[in-house]
Design a protein around this motif. Structure first.
Motif, mmCIF file in Angstrom:
data_model
loop_
_atom_site.group_PDB
_atom_site.id
_atom_site.type_symbol
_atom_site.label_atom_id
_atom_site.label_comp_id
_atom_site.label_asym_id
_atom_site.label_seq_id
_atom_site.Cartn_x
_atom_site.Cartn_y
_atom_site.Cartn_z
ATOM 1 N N PRO A 236 0.808 -1.227 0.000
ATOM 2 C CA PRO A 236 0.000 0.000 0.000
ATOM 3 C C PRO A 236 0.834 1.267 0.000
ATOM 4 C CG PRO A 236 -0.880 -1.586 1.568
ATOM 5 C CD PRO A 236 0.431 -2.130 1.101
ATOM 6 N N HIS B 218 0.433 4.169 -2.757
ATOM 7 C CA HIS B 218 0.074 5.523 -2.332
ATOM 8 C C HIS B 218 1.160 6.522 -2.728
ATOM 9 C CE1 HIS B 218 -2.781 3.862 1.009
ATOM 10 N NE2 HIS B 218 -3.383 3.954 -0.160
ATOM 11 N N HIS C 284 -8.523 1.772 1.931
ATOM 12 C CA HIS C 284 -7.546 1.967 0.851
ATOM 13 C C HIS C 284 -7.330 3.433 0.502
ATOM 14 C CE1 HIS C 284 -7.562 -2.362 0.185
ATOM 15 N NE2 HIS C 284 -8.884 -2.323 0.133
ATOM 16 N N ARG D 147 -10.295 -0.779 -4.036
ATOM 17 C CA ARG D 147 -9.243 -1.716 -4.445
ATOM 18 C C ARG D 147 -8.163 -0.967 -5.187
ATOM 19 N NH1 ARG D 147 -9.213 -5.526 -9.093
ATOM 20 N NH2 ARG D 147 -11.259 -4.654 -9.612
ATOM 21 N N LEU D 148 -6.906 -1.278 -4.874
ATOM 22 C CA LEU D 148 -5.762 -0.712 -5.579
ATOM 23 C C LEU D 148 -4.998 -1.839 -6.265
ATOM 24 C CD1 LEU D 148 -4.306 1.847 -2.996
ATOM 25 C CD2 LEU D 148 -5.403 2.411 -5.168
#
Length: 210
Positions: free
Chosen positions: A12, A16, A51, A168-169
């Protein structure tokens, strides 16, 4: 998106970071007029929700905000630097001549649900934050207070806020991880030498296939 395992980025913080450093996203919607894509600078609040949350604004004259319904599923694509990779940069090519060109890149797909904010207070705060962030490196940062209040009021009435709750990423970092380390590092150095330092350094840091 086709995503071989060795190009998948799941961390993450890495996803990001790419969004934060490359905030111009391609917002893909499927509304009453069909498929549409708009290129919009986003603000990421990574700490909100599982997220993160993306916020942006568009011109009131842009039909996007009227063609989507509250809660519609949307996709935002963020792309970092990309570049052509020549097989001549691989040491192994000069030994066996069994290499072909490719293209390396890093992208993040943010899937989420959109909310439209046709609210002056919301867009005022959003524009103020975006301005502070992107003016921070200027010798004399511009701020909203530099313009006449009535002018700012008029401008704010001409935009509409958007908020996307990310569900969702998906990250694809195609950095030659499927090549021998010597080929990947040699290609990275070639990119750095021609000025593509961001992608070259990312290739240097990439490991072998999992």
């Amino acid at each position: 998106m086709y995503l071989p395992r060795h190009f998948e980025e799941q961390r993450p913080e890495a996803l990001h970071d790419l969004i934060d450093k490359h905030p111009l996203g391609m917002l893909v919607t499927h509304g009453s007029d069909g498929l549409d894509a708009n290129h919009v600078p986003f603000e990421l609040d990574a700490g909100e929700g599982p997220h993160g949350v993306l916020r942006a604004h568009v011109a009131r004259n842009n039909p996007l905000w009227q063609n989507v319904a509250q809660g519609d599923e949307v996709l935002v694509v963020f792309r970092a630097q990309d570049a052509y990779i020549s097989p001549n940069w691989y040491p192994s090519k000069h030994e066996a001549h069994k290499q072909v060109p490719t293209w390396n890149y890093r992208v993040v797909h943010a899937h989420g649900r959109i909310t439209v904010h046709d609210d002056e207070r919301h867009v005022r705060g959003l524009v103020a934050r975006l301005t502070r962030r992107h003016e921070a490196d200027q010798p004399r940062p511009w701020k909203m207070g530099d313009a006449p209040p009535e002018y700012i009021d008029t401008m704010l009435k001409s935009i509409v806020g958007l908020e996307i709750a990310v569900e969702r990423l998906v990250g694809k970092y195609k950095l030659s991880q499927n090549r021998e380390a010597r080929d990947r590092l040699s290609a990275a150095q070639a990119l750095i030498g021609q000025g593509d330092s961001e992608l070259g350094e990312a290739m240097r840091a990439a490991g072998p296939p999992a």
